[in-house]
Design a protein around this motif. Structure first.
Motif, short mmCIF file in Angstrom:
data_model
loop_
_atom_site.label_atom_id
_atom_site.label_comp_id
_atom_site.label_asym_id
_atom_site.label_seq_id
_atom_site.Cartn_x
_atom_site.Cartn_y
_atom_site.Cartn_z
N LYS A 232 0.83 -1.20 0.00
CA LYS A 232 0.00 0.00 0.00
C LYS A 232 0.87 1.25 0.00
N SER A 233 0.49 2.21 -0.79
CA SER A 233 1.16 3.52 -0.92
C SER A 233 2.42 3.46 -1.77
N LEU A 234 2.79 2.28 -2.29
CA LEU A 234 3.92 2.18 -3.19
C LEU A 234 3.40 1.70 -4.54
N ALA A 235 3.37 2.61 -5.50
CA ALA A 235 2.81 2.25 -6.79
C ALA A 235 3.54 3.00 -7.91
N PRO A 236 3.69 2.30 -9.05
CA PRO A 236 3.33 0.90 -9.26
C PRO A 236 4.48 -0.04 -8.85
N SER A 237 4.12 -1.07 -8.11
CA SER A 237 5.06 -2.12 -7.74
C SER A 237 4.22 -3.36 -7.49
N ASN A 238 4.05 -4.16 -8.55
CA ASN A 238 3.07 -5.23 -8.47
C ASN A 238 3.39 -6.31 -9.50
N VAL A 239 2.51 -7.26 -9.59
CA VAL A 239 2.62 -8.36 -10.55
C VAL A 239 1.66 -8.09 -11.70
N TYR A 240 2.18 -8.19 -12.93
CA TYR A 240 1.37 -7.84 -14.09
C TYR A 240 1.40 -8.97 -15.11
N HIS A 247 3.28 -13.97 -15.62
CA HIS A 247 3.29 -12.77 -14.80
C HIS A 247 4.73 -12.33 -14.54
N ILE A 248 4.94 -11.03 -14.49
CA ILE A 248 6.23 -10.49 -14.09
C ILE A 248 6.01 -9.39 -13.05
N VAL A 249 7.05 -9.11 -12.30
CA VAL A 249 7.02 -8.00 -11.35
C VAL A 249 7.59 -6.77 -12.04
N ILE A 250 6.87 -5.68 -11.95
CA ILE A 250 7.37 -4.38 -12.40
C ILE A 250 7.39 -3.47 -11.18
N ALA A 251 8.54 -2.86 -10.93
CA ALA A 251 8.70 -1.98 -9.76
C ALA A 251 9.14 -0.61 -10.26
#
Length: 385
Positions: A232-240, A247-251
């Motif tokens: 929460k509050s850190l975006a974008p940092s997720n699985v897409y 799926h990959i992680v983009i931070a």
């Protein structure tokens, strides 16, 4: 590159069993310490029976006991405890993870051992520490992770708090114990100090990883909750997702990184959008930016997506299984897949030594001893062979 390892000449008695104590011993042995594994006669450390096996031999034991010597001592007998009193005369440290009070009941607690060797460092790993109302309770990683807060914030909102797929609490406590042992060695040898006790608990090691969770609660009354695949509050940092369903992680939660991501997406206008332009509003609108990115990423194949991200130097990574890691050229180039020859396995792929030291690197010399007491004659003398 020197053939000397940084802990060469340091002698450790490893009296722990299962994971936390032995993982500390493995870190020491990897960097050249002489780690003498104390095992009960007969079946030896219970870890010899844990995990998957090849021809009756535990693969986990081969890794966690690598580079260690093995001697058998029955600590429940006065004769066995006399052996320990003799061994500590020439030891730099002992590592144990028995329930607090066990060494004292055996008459080989810190007070007695320091009479024999005032410079001895005694590393004690337990579920809850050597003091406090829970000290006498048995404790494993699963409970330490739960009571230390890691389980509560893991998983998805409203779900049952899941466990990580490894004994994370044990290895965290082991790493803090390793850190404490090295500091105690420095204090003794470089600063003219004495021996001391290093008290590492699983609960506290997990609690120490909670970032700003405590001050957030103390000053703002915020109880951090689980947030699934994002923070929460850190975006974008997720699985897409990709077009193929991978799926990959983009931070890209830092402002400059987010700008680069918008270029990779061919949507540079997002970087000027007041909902996403800077860190705070972007975090407040995390669900919306995640939706936009997922919509874009799902239209691209894995190769198309990762090429677009690489072209703009955006942080990303695949979600690797162990099969993926073994084939990863970066992991291979860095020497993290070590194939160690062994009479039992032919050769065995095991994790390399971490961290890498430029002048005095660690090294894997042998896998866990096949038989308890292999080194009895060398360490204890012919009477114990």
């Amino acid at each position: 590159m020197s053939e000397t390892t940084p802990l060469q000449g340091v002698r450790i008695l490893e009296m722990g069993q299962l994971i936390a104590g032995p993982f500390t011993g493995s870190r020491l042995a990897d960097f050249g310490a002489e780690v003498i594994k104390i095992e009960p006669p007969g079946r030896g450390d219970p870890m010899r029976d844990w995990g998957k096996k090849v021809d009756g031999t535990s693969l986990w034991w081969a890794v966690i006991a690598r580079n260690k010597k093995s001697v058998t001592v029955d600590l429940s007998t006065s004769e066995g405890r006399d052996v320990i009193r003799e061994l500590v005369k020439d030891a730099d440290a002992i590592v144990e993870n028995f329930r607090p009070g066990t060494l004292e009941r055996w008459g080989i607690g810190p007070e007695e051992l320091h009479k024999i060797n005032p410079g001895l460092i005694i590393v004690r790993i337990s579920g809850f520490g050597q003091t406090g109302p829970y000290a006498s309770r048995p404790g494993f990683a699963s409970v330490g992770e739960a009571m230390g807060g890691l389980r509560y914030i893991n998983g998805f909102p409203g779900g049952v708090p899941p466990r990580c797929g490894i004994s994370l609490g044990d290895t965290l406590a082991a790493l803090f114990a390793f850190e404490g042992l090295l500091m105690a060695l420095y204090w003794r040898d470089a600063r003219g100090g004495t021996g001391q006790v290093v008290d590492a608990s699983i609960l506290e090691s997990c609690f120490a990883m909670l970032e700003s969770t405590l001050p957030d609660y103390d000053k703002l009354g915020i109880v951090r909750e689980p947030t699934g695949t994002s923070l929460k509050s850190l975006a974008p940092s997720n699985v897409y997702p990709t077009k193929e369903g991978r799926h990959i992680v983009i931070a890209a939660n830092a402002d400059p990184m987010f700008t680069r991501l918008t270029r990779a997406m061919n949507m540079p206008e997002l970087a000027a959008d007041p909902r996403f332009a800077t860190h705070i509003p972007r975090g407040e609108n995390g669900e919306e930016i995640d939706r936009i990115i997922a919509e874009w990423s799902s239209q691209l194949t894995y190769d198309e997506l990762t090429s677009a991200l690489d072209a703009q130097a955006v942080v990303w990574g695949p979600i690797n299984s162990i099969a993926d890691i073994v084939e990863d050229p970066h992991v291979q180039e860095r020497g993290m897949i070590v194939r160690q020859p062994d009479d039992r396995f032919g050769d065995l792929a095991i994790p390399g030594v971490v961290p890498r030291l430029s002048v005095t690197p660690g090294k894997v010399n042998w896998l866990g001893r096949a038989t308890p007491g292999t080194d009895n004659e060398e360490i204890l003398g012919s009477d114990h062979a």
